[in-house]
Design a protein around this motif. Structure first.
Motif, mmCIF file in Angstrom:
data_model
loop_
_atom_site.group_PDB
_atom_site.id
_atom_site.type_symbol
_atom_site.label_atom_id
_atom_site.label_comp_id
_atom_site.label_asym_id
_atom_site.label_seq_id
_atom_site.Cartn_x
_atom_site.Cartn_y
_atom_site.Cartn_z
ATOM 1 N N MET A 83 -10.963 4.153 -13.031
ATOM 2 C CA MET A 83 -10.884 3.908 -11.596
ATOM 3 C C MET A 83 -9.415 3.961 -11.192
ATOM 4 S SD MET A 83 -14.036 3.452 -10.597
ATOM 5 C CE MET A 83 -13.964 2.623 -8.997
ATOM 6 N N ILE A 84 -9.096 4.786 -10.180
ATOM 7 C CA ILE A 84 -7.708 4.952 -9.728
ATOM 8 C C ILE A 84 -7.633 4.657 -8.237
ATOM 9 C CG2 ILE A 84 -5.729 6.509 -9.579
ATOM 10 C CD1 ILE A 84 -6.814 8.030 -11.919
ATOM 11 N N TYR A 85 -6.625 3.902 -7.868
ATOM 12 C CA TYR A 85 -6.470 3.450 -6.481
ATOM 13 C C TYR A 85 -5.866 4.543 -5.614
ATOM 14 C CZ TYR A 85 -5.125 0.414 -2.578
ATOM 15 O OH TYR A 85 -4.977 -0.165 -1.334
ATOM 16 N N SER A 86 -6.461 4.744 -4.441
ATOM 17 C CA SER A 86 -5.910 5.674 -3.459
ATOM 18 C C SER A 86 -5.150 4.884 -2.399
ATOM 19 C CB SER A 86 -7.029 6.472 -2.782
ATOM 20 O OG SER A 86 -6.528 7.107 -1.615
ATOM 21 N N PRO A 87 -3.832 5.081 -2.296
ATOM 22 C CA PRO A 87 -3.069 4.373 -1.261
ATOM 23 C C PRO A 87 -3.423 4.835 0.145
ATOM 24 C CG PRO A 87 -1.689 5.980 -2.370
ATOM 25 C CD PRO A 87 -2.981 5.936 -3.124
ATOM 26 N N PHE A 88 -4.037 6.011 0.257
ATOM 27 C CA PHE A 88 -4.408 6.535 1.575
ATOM 28 C C PHE A 88 -5.701 5.890 2.071
ATOM 29 C CE2 PHE A 88 -2.069 9.812 -0.722
ATOM 30 C CZ PHE A 88 -1.022 10.042 0.143
ATOM 31 N N GLU A 89 -6.695 5.787 1.188
ATOM 32 C CA GLU A 89 -7.973 5.192 1.561
ATOM 33 C C GLU A 89 -8.002 3.688 1.309
ATOM 34 O OE1 GLU A 89 -10.568 6.626 2.985
ATOM 35 O OE2 GLU A 89 -9.684 8.615 3.075
ATOM 36 N N LYS A 90 -6.991 3.206 0.553
ATOM 37 C CA LYS A 90 -6.886 1.784 0.206
ATOM 38 C C LYS A 90 -8.127 1.279 -0.533
ATOM 39 C CE LYS A 90 -3.710 0.776 4.014
ATOM 40 N NZ LYS A 90 -2.545 1.020 3.156
ATOM 41 N N LYS A 91 -8.573 2.060 -1.500
ATOM 42 C CA LYS A 91 -9.668 1.644 -2.363
ATOM 43 C C LYS A 91 -9.633 2.483 -3.634
ATOM 44 C CE LYS A 91 -13.150 4.594 -0.121
ATOM 45 N NZ LYS A 91 -14.463 4.592 0.577
#
Length: 314
Positions: A83-91
């Motif tokens: 699981m990798i965090y997306s700073p754009f979608e914030k999830k």
């Protein structure tokens, strides 16, 4: 060991015996050559944050002003998924893990070599792969992670603080700034500003807009803001110009906000006249009616190159 050939009467051992001999030898040779795939089992479910991304010389910047920025947060669900965090979608988003060979994996469309893994830290080498070939010259970036547990219980430091450029980065950038500002009209001495040039029109007849990348929701992790500061481009429209025209050219913007016409495309016989036209547009319209904040890196203003797309309307 029994010889494969019997030289008496030129007889050859039966194929079945030869096959048994080979199969007893080859597996032991293969076992020595094979490397065991690294396991993510010791860190399953543990959250890691990238605190440093750097070139193999230990610096976060190169001589062109490109900055390696730590951006990833992740945790492994299994040996084959993360699981990798997306700073754009914030999830967090789920990505499969593909093992290629040795310690090389493809994760989130990036080729990575696992260099080190334990419950405290994680290090990947970012690989540049073209047509299944790894470029050693361009595979020179390391991604370094700490576990949240290690940050909170041992280091007791905020990851935001750790992600900032270090003292060696500052010294390196200062040397580039000094060189660029000694030669404000020399493109070879300039480098990309991490905070690009800012332009604001002071009259209604001139409109300025900065061109940039658009957010792509299908490419969450590979979006890079690098192009917006490595090669900044500006669209400028001039109403009530002396005639209709359109020119694309680059300028060097020095530490004091002055423009120096740099490159443009034209035939060799028209180079001098085209330069004179462009310098006239810069002096009459742009330098006079644009408020300029020069580009800077780590708070230090310096000469950087930008591209103008200038349209004049009579």
């Amino acid at each position: 060991m029994m010889p494969l050939y019997s030289f008496t009467k030129g007889q050859i051992l039966p194929l079945s015996i030869v096959f048994m001999l080979l199969t007893s030898i080859l597996p032991s040779c293969n076992r020595k050559e094979e490397k065991i795939r690294p396991s993510f089992k010791p860190v399953l479910g543990m959250q890691f944050i990238e605190y440093r991304r750097e070139f193999d010389n230990g610096l976060a910047f190169n001589e062109y002003g490109f900055q390696q920025e730590p951006a990833w947060k992740l945790y492994f669900l299994s040996e084959d998924s993360v699981m990798i965090y997306s700073p754009f979608e914030k999830k967090y988003y789920h990505y499969p893990i593909y093992h290629d060979h040795d310690s090389v994996f493809n994760i989130a469309r990036e080729w990575l070599r696992l260099k080190q893994l334990n419950k405290d830290s994680l290090t990947f080498q970012l690989l540049s792969v073209d047509r299944k070939q790894v470029s050693r010259e361009r595979s020179n970036v390391l991604m370094k992670f700490y576990s949240y547990r290690y940050l909170e219980e041992v280091l007791k430091k905020d990851p935001v603080f750790l992600r900032r450029p270090g003292p060696q980065d500052t010294l390196f950038i200062r040397s580039l700034v000094e060189r660029a500002n000694r030669n404000p009209a020399n493109a070879d001495s300039s480098f990309a500003a991490r905070q690009p040039v800012q332009l604001v029109s002071t009259i209604k007849e001139i409109k300025v807009s900065k061109l940039g990348l658009e957010y792509d929701p299908n490419n969450l992790l590979n979006i890079s803001s690098a192009d917006t500061y490595l090669k900044p481009e500006y669209s400028i429209t001039i109403d009530k110009a002396y005639k209709d025209f359109f020119h694309t050219f680059t300028v060097l913007v020095d530490q004091k906000g002055r423009f120096h016409v740099d490159t443009f495309i034209t035939s060799p016989e028209f180079t001098a006249s085209r330069r004179k036209v462009l310098e006239g547009i810069v002096d009459v319209y742009l330098q006079r009616f644009l408020q300029v904040v020069p580009g800077s890196t780590l708070g230090m203003p310096h000469t950087s190159q930008i591209t103008f797309h200038v349209r004049g309307k009579k």
